[in-house]
Design a protein around this motif. Structure first.
Motif, PDB file in Angstrom:
ATOM      1  N   ALA A   1       0.759  -1.234   0.111  1.00  0.00           N
ATOM      2  CA  ALA A   1      -0.112  -0.074  -0.042  1.00  0.00           C
ATOM      3  C   ALA A   1       0.895   1.224  -0.021  1.00  0.00           C
ATOM      4  CB  ALA A   1      -1.011   0.028   1.320  1.00  0.00           C
ATOM      5  N   SER A   2       2.029   1.267   0.628  1.00  0.00           N
ATOM      6  CA  SER A   2       2.890   2.338   0.696  1.00  0.00           C
ATOM      7  C   SER A   2       3.605   2.900  -0.694  1.00  0.00           C
ATOM      8  CB  SER A   2       4.024   2.208   1.835  1.00  0.00           C
ATOM      9  OG  SER A   2       3.570   2.309   3.107  1.00  0.00           O
ATOM     10  N   ALA A   3       4.022   1.632  -1.217  1.00  0.00           N
ATOM     11  CA  ALA A   3       4.397   1.702  -2.667  1.00  0.00           C
ATOM     12  C   ALA A   3       3.558   2.295  -3.548  1.00  0.00           C
ATOM     13  CB  ALA A   3       5.019   0.254  -3.113  1.00  0.00           C
ATOM     14  N   LEU A   4       2.518   1.722  -3.462  1.00  0.00           N
ATOM     15  CA  LEU A   4       1.288   2.081  -4.708  1.00  0.00           C
ATOM     16  C   LEU A   4       1.065   3.711  -4.118  1.00  0.00           C
ATOM     17  CD1 LEU A   4      -0.732   0.867  -6.630  1.00  0.00           C
ATOM     18  CD2 LEU A   4      -2.476   0.769  -4.851  1.00  0.00           C
ATOM     19  N   ALA A   5       0.920   3.858  -2.819  1.00  0.00           N
ATOM     20  CA  ALA A   5       0.758   5.267  -2.591  1.00  0.00           C
ATOM     21  C   ALA A   5       1.845   6.215  -2.984  1.00  0.00           C
ATOM     22  CB  ALA A   5       0.731   5.549  -0.978  1.00  0.00           C
TER      23      ALA A   5
ATOM     24  N   ALA B   1       3.152   7.937   5.818  1.00  0.00           N
ATOM     25  CA  ALA B   1       1.664   7.840   6.338  1.00  0.00           C
ATOM     26  C   ALA B   1       1.024   6.501   6.607  1.00  0.00           C
ATOM     27  CB  ALA B   1       0.904   8.955   5.607  1.00  0.00           C
ATOM     28  N   ILE B   2       1.096   5.905   5.211  1.00  0.00           N
ATOM     29  CA  ILE B   2       0.398   4.591   5.381  1.00  0.00           C
ATOM     30  C   ILE B   2       1.283   3.587   6.151  1.00  0.00           C
ATOM     31  CG2 ILE B   2       0.016   2.626   3.980  1.00  0.00           C
ATOM     32  CD1 ILE B   2      -0.900   4.516   1.710  1.00  0.00           C
ATOM     33  N   ALA B   3       2.496   3.838   6.218  1.00  0.00           N
ATOM     34  CA  ALA B   3       3.414   2.925   7.220  1.00  0.00           C
ATOM     35  C   ALA B   3       3.079   3.047   8.549  1.00  0.00           C
ATOM     36  CB  ALA B   3       4.848   3.182   6.825  1.00  0.00           C
ATOM     37  N   MET B   4       2.793   4.459   8.781  1.00  0.00           N
ATOM     38  CA  MET B   4       2.514   4.792  10.551  1.00  0.00           C
ATOM     39  C   MET B   4       1.022   4.020  10.866  1.00  0.00           C
ATOM     40  SD  MET B   4       5.093   6.468  11.334  1.00  0.00           S
ATOM     41  CE  MET B   4       4.621   7.209  12.762  1.00  0.00           C
ATOM     42  N   VAL B   5       0.534   3.305  10.071  1.00  0.00           N
ATOM     43  CA  VAL B   5      -0.826   2.888  10.575  1.00  0.00           C
ATOM     44  C   VAL B   5      -0.497   1.231  10.832  1.00  0.00           C
ATOM     45  CG1 VAL B   5      -3.021   1.903   9.435  1.00  0.00           C
ATOM     46  CG2 VAL B   5      -2.257   4.260   8.872  1.00  0.00           C
ATOM     47  N   TYR B   6       0.523   0.736  10.589  1.00  0.00           N
ATOM     48  CA  TYR B   6       0.766  -0.448  10.752  1.00  0.00           C
ATOM     49  C   TYR B   6       0.689  -1.086  12.279  1.00  0.00           C
ATOM     50  CZ  TYR B   6       3.365  -5.045  10.796  1.00  0.00           C
ATOM     51  OH  TYR B   6       3.769  -6.233  11.159  1.00  0.00           O
ATOM     52  N   PRO B   7       1.314  -0.015  13.247  1.00  0.00           N
ATOM     53  CA  PRO B   7       1.321  -0.360  14.613  1.00  0.00           C
ATOM     54  C   PRO B   7      -0.102  -0.480  15.159  1.00  0.00           C
ATOM     55  CG  PRO B   7       2.993   1.274  14.159  1.00  0.00           C
ATOM     56  CD  PRO B   7       2.493   1.034  13.154  1.00  0.00           C
ATOM     57  N   PHE B   8      -0.856   0.252  14.625  1.00  0.00           N
ATOM     58  CA  PHE B   8      -2.068   0.367  15.127  1.00  0.00           C
ATOM     59  C   PHE B   8      -2.909  -1.038  14.729  1.00  0.00           C
ATOM     60  CE2 PHE B   8      -0.885   4.976  14.807  1.00  0.00           C
ATOM     61  CZ  PHE B   8      -1.282   5.216  16.264  1.00  0.00           C
ATOM     62  N   VAL B   9      -2.855  -1.170  13.466  1.00  0.00           N
ATOM     63  CA  VAL B   9      -3.327  -2.374  13.157  1.00  0.00           C
ATOM     64  C   VAL B   9      -2.976  -3.680  13.866  1.00  0.00           C
ATOM     65  CG1 VAL B   9      -3.489  -3.973  11.212  1.00  0.00           C
ATOM     66  CG2 VAL B   9      -3.790  -1.716  10.690  1.00  0.00           C
TER      67      VAL B   9
END
Length: 151
Positions: free
Chosen positions: A21-25, A112-120
């Motif tokens: 998702a990060s790469a796509l973004a 920004a997308i990578a920062m979501v990983y810990p929450f998931v």
């Protein structure tokens, strides 16, 4: 296949999905491009550090002869090595790899997308694993939680 899903519900699968998702973004919505030698270097450093932390942490599971797979019943409470500082160093290592790749991609949208990983990971795995440790080790686990940070 697990619980009717085609892919296993495991943290590395979520890490790879977040990287994709990060790469796509970064490719489709390259907000605030910053790709340069510093972001590439930082990305490599974060990813390499994350891998090193994951390996070091995984060795403790082997040493303690307890299950490393999520949602399994633990037979040992690991409080040594990296677990003295952080209750989830393998997840922290994965998060550093995901973030490192996002920096290497060089776009704020990827970071920004990578920062979501810990929450998931916290909601899908860590909270349940902490409950399992409480059931297995009671006050010993609770004392460990009080003196050691989650991330």
């Amino acid at each position: 296949m697990r619980d009717g899903h085609l892919t296993p519900d495991l943290p590395p699968v979520w890490a790879l999905a977040t990287i994709a998702a990060s790469a796509l973004a970064a490719w489709l919505v390259p907000i605030a491009r910053f790709g340069s030698a510093w972001s590439t270097g930082l990305g490599i450093l974060l990813a390499a550090g994350g891998i090193a932390i994951m390996v070091w942490s995984a060795l403790w599971f082997r040493r303690k002869k307890t299950e490393i797979m999520p949602r399994q019943t633990p037979t040992a409470l690991i409080v040594e090595g990296p677990y003295r500082i952080n209750r989830n160093p393998i997840y922290t290592g994965m998060a550093l790899v995901v973030l490192g790749i996002a920096f290497w991609l060089g776009a704020l949208s990827a970071v920004a997308i990578a920062m979501v990983y810990p929450f998931v990971i916290t909601s899908r795995f860590i909270r349940g694993e902490e409950a399992g440790l409480r059931r297995a080790f009671g006050t010993e686990a609770e004392a460990y939680f009080q003196r050691t940070r989650r991330w």
